[in-house]
Write a protein that holds these residues in place. Structure first.
Motif, PDB file in Angstrom:
ATOM      1  N   ASP A 112       0.836  -1.199   0.000  1.00  0.00           N
ATOM      2  CA  ASP A 112       0.000   0.000   0.000  1.00  0.00           C
ATOM      3  C   ASP A 112       0.868   1.246   0.000  1.00  0.00           C
ATOM      4  O   ASP A 112       1.952   1.270   0.587  1.00  0.00           O
ATOM      5  CB  ASP A 112      -0.890   0.048   1.248  1.00  0.00           C
ATOM      6  CG  ASP A 112      -1.977  -1.007   1.233  1.00  0.00           C
ATOM      7  OD1 ASP A 112      -2.269  -1.561   0.155  1.00  0.00           O
ATOM      8  OD2 ASP A 112      -2.548  -1.278   2.304  1.00  0.00           O
ATOM      9  N   MET A 113       0.344   2.258  -0.642  1.00  0.00           N
ATOM     10  CA  MET A 113       0.975   3.579  -0.593  1.00  0.00           C
ATOM     11  C   MET A 113      -0.125   4.627  -0.603  1.00  0.00           C
ATOM     12  O   MET A 113      -1.251   4.338  -1.008  1.00  0.00           O
ATOM     13  CB  MET A 113       1.939   3.770  -1.759  1.00  0.00           C
ATOM     14  CG  MET A 113       1.299   3.716  -3.103  1.00  0.00           C
ATOM     15  SD  MET A 113       2.463   3.764  -4.495  1.00  0.00           S
ATOM     16  CE  MET A 113       3.872   4.527  -3.854  1.00  0.00           C
ATOM     17  N   VAL A 114       0.196   5.801  -0.150  1.00  0.00           N
ATOM     18  CA  VAL A 114      -0.760   6.899  -0.117  1.00  0.00           C
ATOM     19  C   VAL A 114      -0.448   7.829  -1.276  1.00  0.00           C
ATOM     20  O   VAL A 114       0.680   8.313  -1.414  1.00  0.00           O
ATOM     21  CB  VAL A 114      -0.706   7.654   1.230  1.00  0.00           C
ATOM     22  CG1 VAL A 114      -1.676   8.833   1.219  1.00  0.00           C
ATOM     23  CG2 VAL A 114      -1.023   6.706   2.376  1.00  0.00           C
ATOM     24  N   GLY A 115      -1.438   8.053  -2.139  1.00  0.00           N
ATOM     25  CA  GLY A 115      -1.280   8.944  -3.280  1.00  0.00           C
ATOM     26  C   GLY A 115      -1.410  10.402  -2.864  1.00  0.00           C
ATOM     27  O   GLY A 115      -1.700  10.717  -1.710  1.00  0.00           O
ATOM     28  N   ASP A 116      -1.207  11.284  -3.821  1.00  0.00           N
ATOM     29  CA  ASP A 116      -1.322  12.722  -3.571  1.00  0.00           C
ATOM     30  C   ASP A 116      -2.687  13.103  -3.025  1.00  0.00           C
ATOM     31  O   ASP A 116      -2.828  14.079  -2.303  1.00  0.00           O
ATOM     32  CB  ASP A 116      -1.062  13.513  -4.843  1.00  0.00           C
ATOM     33  CG  ASP A 116       0.406  13.556  -5.222  1.00  0.00           C
ATOM     34  OD1 ASP A 116       1.250  13.071  -4.443  1.00  0.00           O
ATOM     35  OD2 ASP A 116       0.710  14.074  -6.311  1.00  0.00           O
ATOM     36  N   SER A 117      -3.708  12.324  -3.369  1.00  0.00           N
ATOM     37  CA  SER A 117      -5.073  12.609  -2.917  1.00  0.00           C
ATOM     38  C   SER A 117      -5.262  12.302  -1.436  1.00  0.00           C
ATOM     39  O   SER A 117      -6.258  12.687  -0.850  1.00  0.00           O
ATOM     40  CB  SER A 117      -6.064  11.752  -3.712  1.00  0.00           C
ATOM     41  OG  SER A 117      -5.843  10.373  -3.399  1.00  0.00           O
ATOM     42  N   GLY A 118      -4.292  11.563  -0.862  1.00  0.00           N
ATOM     43  CA  GLY A 118      -4.425  11.123   0.513  1.00  0.00           C
ATOM     44  C   GLY A 118      -5.071   9.747   0.618  1.00  0.00           C
ATOM     45  O   GLY A 118      -5.201   9.198   1.705  1.00  0.00           O
ATOM     46  N   ASN A 119      -5.489   9.204  -0.520  1.00  0.00           N
ATOM     47  CA  ASN A 119      -6.129   7.889  -0.548  1.00  0.00           C
ATOM     48  C   ASN A 119      -5.093   6.783  -0.747  1.00  0.00           C
ATOM     49  O   ASN A 119      -4.069   6.984  -1.404  1.00  0.00           O
ATOM     50  CB  ASN A 119      -7.161   7.824  -1.672  1.00  0.00           C
ATOM     51  CG  ASN A 119      -8.330   8.740  -1.404  1.00  0.00           C
ATOM     52  OD1 ASN A 119      -8.830   8.821  -0.283  1.00  0.00           O
ATOM     53  ND2 ASN A 119      -8.768   9.455  -2.430  1.00  0.00           N
ATOM     54  N   VAL A 120      -5.412   5.612  -0.217  1.00  0.00           N
ATOM     55  CA  VAL A 120      -4.512   4.458  -0.313  1.00  0.00           C
ATOM     56  C   VAL A 120      -4.727   3.742  -1.638  1.00  0.00           C
ATOM     57  O   VAL A 120      -5.856   3.453  -2.034  1.00  0.00           O
ATOM     58  CB  VAL A 120      -4.759   3.475   0.857  1.00  0.00           C
ATOM     59  CG1 VAL A 120      -3.939   2.202   0.692  1.00  0.00           C
ATOM     60  CG2 VAL A 120      -4.441   4.160   2.184  1.00  0.00           C
TER      61      VAL A 120
END
Length: 137
Positions: free
Chosen positions: A62-70
């Protein structure tokens, strides 16, 4: 019925079949995609999750995108090839790496996302619409 999109990893341990046409197809030049692909961008096709059938067990991270979503990236634990992504905020979609398709020529990119992070040496089709980040949904 249209021909399904099929593909998988290099060794065949993970396979998918997808009914329906892509909802979205893009080249992404964000730093996460650059790192995962080992080049200037990643190329993706996104489908409705309802038409997807996957066999084999992927390793995920998992990583967190620029949107803040996983976003969860999935790759083959045997050959290491990145195959697909899912998004916790959008459970009804399924995104595949274009290069994982059995017939990669079926991939038809529509846009370039995260063009603000493009490298001068990563030349993409100049006729594609470019978005500085991710376009609004």
């Amino acid at each position: 019925m249209d021909k399904p999109f099929t593909g998988g990893c290099a060794c065949g341990a993970i396979r998918y079949s997808i009914a329906g046409e892509p909802l979205f197809a893009n080249h992404c030049q964000c730093r996460d995609c650059q790192r995962e692909s080992g080049t200037g961008h990643g190329s993706y096709a996104t489908f409705a999750r309802a038409g997807v059938n996957v066999t084999g067990r992927a390793k995920t991270w998992d990583m967190v995108g620029d949107s803040g979503n996983v976003k969860t990236r999935a790759f083959c634990p045997e050959c290491g090839v990145a195959v697909y992504m899912t998004f916790k905020a959008m459970p009804d979609i399924f995104t595949i790496r274009a290069a994982s398709l059995d017939e990669p020529a079926r991939y038809k990119p529509q846009v370039v996302t995260y063009a603000a992070r493009a490298y001068d040496w990563d030349h993409l089709d100049s006729s594609l619409t470019k978005f500085e980040t991710m376009p609004p949904s």
